[in-house]
Design a protein around this motif. Structure first.
Motif, mmCIF file in Angstrom:
data_model
loop_
_atom_site.group_PDB
_atom_site.id
_atom_site.type_symbol
_atom_site.label_atom_id
_atom_site.label_comp_id
_atom_site.label_asym_id
_atom_site.label_seq_id
_atom_site.Cartn_x
_atom_site.Cartn_y
_atom_site.Cartn_z
ATOM 1 N N ILE A 226 0.841 -1.194 0.000
ATOM 2 C CA ILE A 226 0.000 0.000 0.000
ATOM 3 C C ILE A 226 0.872 1.239 0.000
ATOM 4 C CG2 ILE A 226 -1.759 1.323 1.234
ATOM 5 C CD1 ILE A 226 -2.825 -1.281 2.371
ATOM 6 N N ALA A 227 0.785 2.028 -1.063
ATOM 7 C CA ALA A 227 1.486 3.309 -1.127
ATOM 8 C C ALA A 227 0.605 4.346 -0.438
ATOM 9 C CB ALA A 227 1.740 3.707 -2.578
ATOM 10 N N ASP B 101 -7.536 -13.930 2.891
ATOM 11 C CA ASP B 101 -7.007 -14.198 1.553
ATOM 12 C C ASP B 101 -6.252 -13.005 0.960
ATOM 13 O OD1 ASP B 101 -9.320 -12.739 1.462
ATOM 14 O OD2 ASP B 101 -10.226 -13.842 -0.202
ATOM 15 N N ILE B 102 -5.904 -12.022 1.827
ATOM 16 C CA ILE B 102 -5.078 -10.893 1.393
ATOM 17 C C ILE B 102 -3.951 -10.721 2.396
ATOM 18 C CG2 ILE B 102 -5.001 -8.438 0.805
ATOM 19 C CD1 ILE B 102 -8.017 -8.526 0.348
ATOM 20 N N THR B 103 -2.727 -10.580 1.899
ATOM 21 C CA THR B 103 -1.570 -10.398 2.772
ATOM 22 C C THR B 103 -0.917 -9.041 2.505
ATOM 23 O OG1 THR B 103 -1.123 -12.786 2.775
ATOM 24 C CG2 THR B 103 0.653 -11.339 3.494
ATOM 25 N N LEU B 104 -0.846 -8.221 3.535
ATOM 26 C CA LEU B 104 -0.169 -6.930 3.428
ATOM 27 C C LEU B 104 1.319 -7.155 3.708
ATOM 28 C CD1 LEU B 104 -0.160 -3.869 3.123
ATOM 29 C CD2 LEU B 104 -0.845 -3.685 5.525
ATOM 30 N N VAL B 105 2.158 -7.059 2.678
ATOM 31 C CA VAL B 105 3.573 -7.382 2.844
ATOM 32 C C VAL B 105 4.438 -6.158 3.085
ATOM 33 C CG1 VAL B 105 3.354 -9.477 1.453
ATOM 34 C CG2 VAL B 105 4.057 -7.342 0.361
ATOM 35 N N SER B 106 3.955 -4.972 2.656
ATOM 36 C CA SER B 106 4.758 -3.760 2.852
ATOM 37 C C SER B 106 3.914 -2.515 2.624
ATOM 38 C CB SER B 106 5.958 -3.740 1.900
ATOM 39 O OG SER B 106 5.530 -3.722 0.547
ATOM 40 N N GLY B 107 4.485 -1.388 3.011
ATOM 41 C CA GLY B 107 3.841 -0.103 2.794
ATOM 42 C C GLY B 107 4.857 0.906 2.296
ATOM 43 N N ILE B 108 4.363 2.003 1.755
ATOM 44 C CA ILE B 108 5.221 3.097 1.298
ATOM 45 C C ILE B 108 4.783 4.373 2.005
ATOM 46 C CG2 ILE B 108 5.970 4.502 -0.661
ATOM 47 C CD1 ILE B 108 5.380 2.092 -2.476
ATOM 48 N N PHE C 99 8.660 1.452 3.252
ATOM 49 C CA PHE C 99 9.716 1.955 2.384
ATOM 50 C C PHE C 99 9.465 3.413 2.005
ATOM 51 C CE2 PHE C 99 9.429 -2.658 1.593
ATOM 52 C CZ PHE C 99 10.719 -3.025 1.998
ATOM 53 N N LYS C 100 10.521 4.093 1.588
ATOM 54 C CA LYS C 100 10.411 5.522 1.304
ATOM 55 C C LYS C 100 9.783 5.810 -0.058
ATOM 56 C CE LYS C 100 15.049 6.069 -0.680
ATOM 57 N NZ LYS C 100 16.339 6.805 -0.601
ATOM 58 N N ASP C 101 9.919 4.876 -1.008
ATOM 59 C CA ASP C 101 9.366 5.098 -2.341
ATOM 60 C C ASP C 101 9.093 3.756 -3.023
ATOM 61 O OD1 ASP C 101 11.900 4.186 -3.285
ATOM 62 O OD2 ASP C 101 12.669 6.230 -3.336
ATOM 63 N N VAL C 102 8.483 3.839 -4.194
ATOM 64 C CA VAL C 102 8.069 2.623 -4.885
ATOM 65 C C VAL C 102 9.275 1.810 -5.354
ATOM 66 C CG1 VAL C 102 7.864 3.717 -7.169
ATOM 67 C CG2 VAL C 102 6.472 1.699 -6.624
ATOM 68 N N LEU D 193 0.048 -3.316 -6.261
ATOM 69 C CA LEU D 193 0.323 -2.036 -5.614
ATOM 70 C C LEU D 193 -0.999 -1.302 -5.457
ATOM 71 C CD1 LEU D 193 2.390 0.162 -4.621
ATOM 72 C CD2 LEU D 193 2.120 1.165 -6.912
ATOM 73 N N PHE D 194 -1.324 -0.916 -4.225
ATOM 74 C CA PHE D 194 -2.528 -0.118 -3.986
ATOM 75 C C PHE D 194 -2.069 1.320 -3.802
ATOM 76 C CE2 PHE D 194 -7.051 -0.897 -2.903
ATOM 77 C CZ PHE D 194 -7.434 0.427 -2.853
ATOM 78 N N GLU D 195 -2.393 2.160 -4.762
ATOM 79 C CA GLU D 195 -1.921 3.542 -4.786
ATOM 80 C C GLU D 195 -2.907 4.463 -4.060
ATOM 81 O OE1 GLU D 195 -0.718 7.200 -5.092
ATOM 82 O OE2 GLU D 195 0.610 5.515 -5.473
ATOM 83 N N PHE D 196 -2.465 4.971 -2.893
ATOM 84 C CA PHE D 196 -3.301 5.832 -2.057
ATOM 85 C C PHE D 196 -2.463 7.006 -1.541
ATOM 86 C CE2 PHE D 196 -7.311 3.700 -0.080
ATOM 87 C CZ PHE D 196 -8.116 4.614 -0.747
ATOM 88 N N THR D 197 -1.761 7.711 -2.463
ATOM 89 C CA THR D 197 -0.898 8.799 -2.022
ATOM 90 C C THR D 197 -1.462 10.155 -2.446
ATOM 91 O OG1 THR D 197 0.512 8.602 -4.008
ATOM 92 C CG2 THR D 197 1.137 7.308 -2.074
#
Length: 268
Positions: free
Chosen positions: A7-8, A27-34, A57-60, A72-76
């Protein structure tokens, strides 16, 4: 098989609510965020959730080097959203766009890339089911009523105008027909711009005042009758979370580019 997502904007208002909602889905795994402001942190700690570590993480680019993900879920914000989307597509990732402010020309470029790289991109102006229904009902009305306009309401602090919800709505109804103008702009006496901006042939008026979240109103008129269809959002993020989770579950049902949550509702 579980869908792995990054998730960004994972620590923002909508992104943090989505992160918490996703963690409840088996059935959904959140592995990282931005999140540039929280880079290097553990998302679980930021959200005060007891779960295994979720790196931020700081960026994509950095996220793409981290734990593997499918979507990638873009929410920026619109200033960085297109870059994130393009980089994810080029890396072979499916993308769900929840960020508003991208233009039709931006989406045209994104569609070309999605087809080129064989991935799925779903752009959604509003994940709330009532907003989805407003779009569907407005498209139905536009088939029978040739006179219509859209009013877009949001907080005075929202920088993009109109909202992504309204841009998506204007695009969809314009594909049915353009609204008929009785008085052309050049014939307006006074200030023609007060008649609203034409987007894809549809007049749109944007109101930006305190005490609004997101509201959209489509108005259809005939002689001696009028139809108004309106969506109002509250202060909470729950409606967006449920729609966003549905989008994640539907992202692998097509290839290429689609716009609007309604475009995948009927997919198996």
């Amino acid at each position: 098989m579980s869908v792995k997502i990054c998730i960004a904007g994972a620590t923002g208002w909508a992104g943090s609510a989505l992160s918490k909602g996703v963690l409840k889905e088996p059935d959904i795994t959140l592995v990282s965020g931005i999140s540039r402001s929280n880079a290097g942190s553990n998302l679980a700690d930021i959200l005060d959730i007891t779960t295994s570590e979720i790196p931020v993480f700081k960026d994509v680019e950095e996220a793409l080097e981290g734990p593997s993900f499918d979507v990638l879920f873009e929410f920026t914000k619109p200033t960085i959203a297109k870059h994130n989307i393009v980089q994810a597509i080029k890396a072979g990732k499916d993308v769900i766009v929840g960020t508003s402010g991208l233009s039709d020309s931006d989406y045209a470029e994104i569609e070309i890339l999605a087809n080129q790289y064989g991935v799925s991109v779903l752009a959604v102006g509003n994940f709330a089911i009532t907003a989805v229904l407003l779009q569907k009902f407005s498209v139905m009305a536009a088939k029978y009523i040739p006179n219509f306009e859209i009013i877009d309401y949001a907080s005075h602090s929202k920088p993009d105008a109109p909202s992504g919800t309204t841009l998506e709505l204007a695009k969809k109804v314009s594909e049915v027909q353009n609204s008929t103008d009785i008085v052309k702009d050049e014939d307006v006496i006074g200030y023609a711009k007060t008649r609203g901006e034409k987007i894809n042939g549809v007049r749109v008026h944007s109101v930006r005042l305190p005490n609004y979240m997101i509201s959209v109103e489509s108005i259809f008129g005939l002689n001696d009758e009028r139809l108004t269809i309106r969506h109002d959002s509250g202060m909470g993020a729950e409606p967006y979370v449920q729609g966003a989770i549905l989008a994640i579950k539907k992202i692998n049902t097509f290839k290429g580019f689609r716009r609007g949550l309604d475009s995948v509702l009927d997919e198996a």
